[in-house]
Design a protein around this motif. Structure first.
Motif, PDB file in Angstrom:
ATOM      1  N   PHE A  89       0.857  -1.247   0.045  1.00 61.39           N
ATOM      2  CA  PHE A  89      -0.054   0.138  -0.121  1.00 61.39           C
ATOM      3  C   PHE A  89       0.946   1.226  -0.055  1.00 61.39           C
ATOM      4  N   GLY A  90       0.269   2.231  -0.326  1.00 63.79           N
ATOM      5  CA  GLY A  90       1.036   3.536  -0.416  1.00 63.79           C
ATOM      6  C   GLY A  90       1.146   4.301  -1.802  1.00 63.79           C
ATOM      7  N   ILE A  91       1.868   5.388  -1.572  1.00 66.60           N
ATOM      8  CA  ILE A  91       1.857   6.302  -2.914  1.00 66.60           C
ATOM      9  C   ILE A  91       2.408   5.269  -4.141  1.00 66.60           C
ATOM     10  N   PHE A 138       0.755   0.745  -9.903  1.00 71.09           N
ATOM     11  CA  PHE A 138      -0.660   0.371 -10.315  1.00 71.09           C
ATOM     12  C   PHE A 138      -1.129   1.162 -11.552  1.00 71.09           C
ATOM     13  N   LEU A 139      -1.044   2.438 -11.583  1.00 69.66           N
ATOM     14  CA  LEU A 139      -1.261   3.427 -12.474  1.00 69.66           C
ATOM     15  C   LEU A 139      -0.512   3.118 -13.810  1.00 69.66           C
TER      16      LEU A 139
END
Ligand SMILES: [Zn+2]
Ligand SMILES: [Zn+2]
Length: 125
Positions: A87-89, A95-96
């Protein structure tokens, strides 16, 4: 119509390369079509060679497109899978990136498919 080389000779064919009329004596029927003996027969075979080369080149580009789209799709799946591991930025960013690769890969596949269908339908006509 008279032969281009022999004003007395009746033309039997039109040269495929220079569009001049040729008589029985001057005509040369090759696998690439009808041409003037010597002068045009050579250039005709050269033209055909060039065409074959271009066709092969086009085929290569198409193959590269297919490979490239599969590669993008694979990268996309890999990135999305990796992004699900945390998780996290940073993971959001991965993912993007993966989504971008996957979308590009799918789009490229669709374009290839459309091109394939189009080439099939034009051949049928
Ligand atoms: Zn000719
Ligand atoms: Zn002739």
């Amino acid at each position: 119509m008279k032969c281009f080389n022999h004003p007395a000779g009746e033309a039997v064919a039109i040269c495929k390369a220079c569009s001049k009329a040729v008589c029985v004596e001057c005509v040369l029927e090759s696998e690439n079509g009808v041409a003037c003996k010597q002068s045009c027969a050579k250039s005709l075979s050269e033209k055909n060679e060039l065409y074959t080369l271009q066709a092969a080149h086009l085929k290569n580009i198409k193959r590269m497109n297919v490979l490239g789209s599969f590669f993008s799709l694979g990268m996309g799946i890999l990135f999305i899978y990796f992004s699900s591991q945390g998780f996290g930025i940073v993971y959001d960013f991965i993912f993007l990136m993966g989504a971008g690769f996957a979308v590009y890969g799918i789009m490229a596949q669709l374009v290839n498919l459309a091109m394939f269908i189009k080439s099939k339908s034009t051949k049928l006509r």
